[in-house]
Enzyme design. Structure first.
Site, mmCIF file in Angstrom:
data_model
loop_
_atom_site.group_PDB
_atom_site.id
_atom_site.type_symbol
_atom_site.label_atom_id
_atom_site.label_comp_id
_atom_site.label_asym_id
_atom_site.label_seq_id
_atom_site.Cartn_x
_atom_site.Cartn_y
_atom_site.Cartn_z
ATOM 1 N N LYS A 340 46.878 38.901 39.227
ATOM 2 C CA LYS A 340 46.738 38.089 38.004
ATOM 3 C C LYS A 340 45.537 37.132 38.040
ATOM 4 O O LYS A 340 45.559 36.060 37.449
ATOM 5 C CB LYS A 340 48.022 37.279 37.704
ATOM 6 C CG LYS A 340 49.287 38.064 37.622
ATOM 7 C CD LYS A 340 49.216 39.319 36.822
ATOM 8 C CE LYS A 340 49.113 39.164 35.336
ATOM 9 N NZ LYS A 340 49.037 40.503 34.658
ATOM 10 N N ARG A 423 42.156 32.224 41.202
ATOM 11 C CA ARG A 423 42.343 31.550 39.933
ATOM 12 C C ARG A 423 43.134 30.288 40.195
ATOM 13 O O ARG A 423 43.803 30.176 41.236
ATOM 14 C CB ARG A 423 43.148 32.519 39.043
ATOM 15 C CG ARG A 423 43.458 32.049 37.678
ATOM 16 C CD ARG A 423 44.274 33.118 36.960
ATOM 17 N NE ARG A 423 44.492 32.735 35.571
ATOM 18 C CZ ARG A 423 45.196 33.447 34.723
ATOM 19 N NH1 ARG A 423 45.759 34.590 35.094
ATOM 20 N NH2 ARG A 423 45.351 33.032 33.479
ATOM 21 N N SER A 431 51.345 33.292 35.323
ATOM 22 C CA SER A 431 50.974 34.613 34.820
ATOM 23 C C SER A 431 51.693 35.713 35.617
ATOM 24 O O SER A 431 52.162 36.710 35.061
ATOM 25 C CB SER A 431 49.455 34.782 34.937
ATOM 26 O OG SER A 431 49.093 36.110 34.708
HETATM 27 N N1 LIG Z 1 38.249 40.488 29.960
HETATM 28 C C1 LIG Z 1 38.848 39.555 30.651
HETATM 29 N N2 LIG Z 1 38.190 38.503 31.072
HETATM 30 C C2 LIG Z 1 38.804 37.556 31.775
HETATM 31 N N3 LIG Z 1 40.125 37.585 32.098
HETATM 32 C C3 LIG Z 1 40.819 38.619 31.696
HETATM 33 C C4 LIG Z 1 40.238 39.661 30.970
HETATM 34 N N4 LIG Z 1 41.164 40.561 30.725
HETATM 35 C C5 LIG Z 1 42.299 40.112 31.276
HETATM 36 N N5 LIG Z 1 42.095 38.941 31.846
HETATM 37 C C6 LIG Z 1 43.097 38.091 32.503
HETATM 38 O O1 LIG Z 1 43.398 38.552 33.781
HETATM 39 C C7 LIG Z 1 44.771 38.306 34.039
HETATM 40 C C8 LIG Z 1 45.320 39.554 34.671
HETATM 41 O O2 LIG Z 1 44.784 39.654 35.952
HETATM 42 P P1 LIG Z 1 44.807 40.999 36.758
HETATM 43 O O3 LIG Z 1 44.054 42.025 36.046
HETATM 44 O O4 LIG Z 1 44.353 40.670 38.134
HETATM 45 O O5 LIG Z 1 46.354 41.375 36.757
HETATM 46 S S1 LIG Z 1 47.037 42.452 37.750
HETATM 47 O O6 LIG Z 1 47.279 41.756 39.013
HETATM 48 O O7 LIG Z 1 46.159 43.569 37.866
HETATM 49 O O8 LIG Z 1 48.302 42.758 37.068
HETATM 50 C C9 LIG Z 1 45.446 38.000 32.733
HETATM 51 O O9 LIG Z 1 45.912 36.658 32.757
HETATM 52 P P2 LIG Z 1 47.082 36.122 31.798
HETATM 53 O O10 LIG Z 1 46.680 36.434 30.414
HETATM 54 O O11 LIG Z 1 47.152 34.671 32.075
HETATM 55 O O12 LIG Z 1 48.313 36.832 32.224
HETATM 56 C C10 LIG Z 1 44.369 38.189 31.714
HETATM 57 O O13 LIG Z 1 44.352 37.228 30.721
#
Ligand SMILES: Nc1ncnc2c1ncn2[C@@H]1O[C@H](COP(=O)(O)OS(=O)(=O)O)[C@@H](OP(=O)(O)O)[C@H]1O
Length: 602
Positions: A340, A423, A431
């Site tokens: 996340k 983060r 999250s």
């Molecule tokens: N384009 C872009 N730019 C910046 N941040 C983004 C983007 N897309 C996804 N997110 C945010 O990334 C969070 C998910 O993280 P991960 O991809 O690491 O999740 S996972 O562990 O693979 O499930 C998730 O956080 P939360 O929304 O707080 O849940 C997303 O908001």
């Protein structure tokens, strides 16, 4: 006697029927277990036990259960497995006999199970047991062993798909020279070839359903790994893997081209999935070229269409790719987490770089979930990379998997590098919790959307706190969402195996605020040519994330659907959690050696 049909009587009747059912089931179940427990695999295991103190190899899927050895339930019946164990002292020559009708030759098993059996070769194919017989004779008699038809020079003459073998093919098999590991096994060139330490063969039997046919199409041949480095004294049967066969037979280059986990494990459903995915990414023209290549391969290997199982398709595909100078290599760059922290978006951005080859799929989960499948499996999860590309994969759980860095150190090339996305630990934890809750209720949500209707930010915050604090109001450090956010603990574990300069820390907030800057740092860290530029990126308000201009799909995919609101905490609880994370953040920053994260002292 006539019973009145009252609700009570009906209930009584149902209860009585259930009890009878249970008794019958337990009787039959017990019998089935007894039968399984005494099949030849456990006998084979006992033979092995007398040889190597019970250390029957895991990779032959024989494991200890209730004091005796029995094969793990992996979808195969015991009768599908065959094995050869070369006992120490290669002396005995007297061939044992199969009973010829599919039953186990009891005397042969007992003979070899005792100490007297030492020095004899015990070969088990299907449910036949042979003692003291030469492997090559048995192979010649059996006529075919799938899994040995290695490419070109390493080929053994293959004779059909079991069951309905052609008469003609049978004849051919008995007269042809048989090759094993690219060597004529009828004329062994050195002692180690004459003395296979362990051979395990999974052989198909008369299967009926398609599913069973698919499962039964596996035959594994394993040799003692020590054969490879020529030190028979250091025999360790636990090390034997089916892939050693191929790696023994091929030069380094050939190995890269042909060795394939799915060739040896065509029953692994992942093989089909990945193959479909790989082809779906190709243009229709290229897909046709792959199919043409498969056809060439089939004809060259004299295989029928029915032989072209998924394992062989992978071999043909990797041959085709080899022609384009593309091959599957172990990863050189791994994004190890944290969950996340924008890892999916990061992987999507970095995969745009022409010098990066992203693994198949979003996450691979080798060091945390499928490690026992072996390195060949890991390699098969990687995409076909060009010579100038770095192979990349991301699995956020590696960061928090205690055994991951040790295994990575042992298994990966020394030039491997790691990216850690992090983060604000509290935002990440919330999250994370939301992600897990979403997955948990996804099924229920599908059935009934109303189930999430009453879930608010406040209610989700309360649910989070009920796990994040113990009954005395202290932070529950072992709660997964809190534990993962304690970056310093996990990073220390990784630093105990790799030097600091192997890691680059990417901050999620900076990926949102200035993606170009973060990705340019990555280019420098990986020594890539500059590809990204500042004008490529924009912040998409609706998606609340960084996206890329001028692409048909401008924004990275989301890793979980947002059917729940993010949890909101009351100020007191937030303060307690901040107080908990602060010293851990500060220690982390000291270790990392940079302090431009906005959340450290919150
Ligand atoms: N384009 C872009 N730019 C910046 N941040 C983004 C983007 N897309 C996804 N997110 C945010 O990334 C969070 C998910 O993280 P991960 O991809 O690491 O999740 S996972 O562990 O693979 O499930 C998730 O956080 P939360 O929304 O707080 O849940 C997303 O908001």
């Amino acid at each position: 006697m006539v019973l009145r049909l009252t609700r009570r009587n009906l209930l009584m009747l149902l209860l009585a029927l259930s009890v009878i059912g249970l008794v019958v089931y337990s009787k039959i179940g017990a019998r089935v277990n007894i039968i399984r427990g005494t099949t030849f695999t456990s006998r084979l295991a006992k033979i092995g036990q007398s040889v190597n103190n019970g250390n029957i190899k895991q990779n032959n899927k024989i494991s200890e259960r209730k004091g005796s050895y029995t094969r793990e339930r992996d979808g195969f019946d015991d009768a599908d497995v065959a094995g050869v164990i070369r006992l120490p002292h290669d002396s005995a020559q007297d061939p044992g006999e199969s009973d010829g009708n599919g039953g186990v030759d009891e005397s042969a098993v007992q003979d070899s199970g005792s100490d007297d059996g030492k020095g004899k070769t015990v070969i088990v194919i299907g449910n036949k047991v042979r003692v003291g017989k030469k492997l090559e004779d048995v192979i010649a008699e059996e006529g075919f062993i799938e899994g040995l038809n290695l490419p070109q020079e390493n080929r053994i003459k293959e004779l059909g798909e079991g069951g309905g073998r052609e008469e003609e093919e049978k004849k051919e098999g008995n007269s042809e020279t048989v090759f094993l590991d690219g060597e004529e096994i009828s004329k062994p060139q050195n002692d180690s070839q004459k003395n296979p330490q362990v051979v395990v063969i999974k052989e198909r039997t008369g299967m009926k359903t398609d599913k069973e046919k698919h499962k039964s199409r596996i035959i594994k041949i394993s040799w003692n790994r020590d054969r490879e480095n020529g030190s028979p004294e250091k025999k360790d049967q636990k090390n034997v893997t089916s892939s050693s066969v191929v790696s023994l037979s091929a030069s380094t280059d050939d190995r890269k081209a042909y060795t394939h986990y799915f060739f040896e494990n065509p029953q692994d459903l992942k093989g089909r999935k990945l193959y479909t995915r790989c082809l779906s990414k190709m243009s229709p023209e290229e897909r046709n070229r792959v199919h043409e290549w498969e056809e060439k391969y089939r004809q060259r290997e004299s295989l029928t269409k029915g032989h072209m199982n998924i394992g062989r398709k992978w071999i043909a595909l990797s041959e085709y790719m080899k022609g384009l100078r593309r091959e599957q290599r172990l990863p050189q760059v791994i994004n190890i987490g944290a969950k996340k922290s924008g890892t999916t978006a990061f992987g999507w951005f970095i995969a745009m770089h022409p010098q990066i080859s992203h693994s198949f799929g979003n996450e691979v989960h080798f060091f945390d979930k499928t490690y026992e499948k072996g390195l060949e499996y890991y390699r098969s999860r990687m995409n076909f990379a060009k010579p100038n590309q770095l192979v990349f994969e991301k699995t956020p759980r590696y960061l928090v998997t205690d055994s991951a860095p040790g295994h990575a150190k042992k298994d990966l090339p020394s030039n491997v590098k790691f990216i850690i996305c992090i983060r604000d630990p509290l935002k990440r934890a919330l999250s994370d919790f939301r992600h897990d809750s979403t997955l948990g209720i996804r099924r229920a949500y599908k059935l009934n959307p109303a189930i999430v209707k009453n879930r608010t930010a406040i209610s989700e915050g309360k649910r989070f706190c009920s796990r994040a604090f113990d009954k005395d109001g202290n932070v529950n450090a072992s709660f997964d969402s809190v534990r993962t956010s304690s970056y310093v603990k996990h990073f220390k574990n990784w630093l105990s195996h790799f030097p600091r300069d192997k890691f680059l820390i990417v901050d999620h907030q900076r990926l949102v605020d200035d993606a170009y800057h973060e990705l340019h740092r990555v280019e420098q860290f990986l020594e890539l040519e500059p590809y990204f530029n500042p004008s490529m990126f924009y912040f998409d308000k609706r998606r609340r994330g960084t996206c890329v201009k001028g692409r048909p799909m401008p924004c990275p995919p989301r890793s979980s659907p947002g059917i729940l609101p993010a949890g909101q905490l009351d100020p007191e609880q937030e303060r307690k959690l901040r107080d908990y994370f602060r010293p851990l953040n500060q220690e982390f920053v000291k270790l990392v050696g940079a302090n431009n994260f906005t959340w450290v002292d919150l």
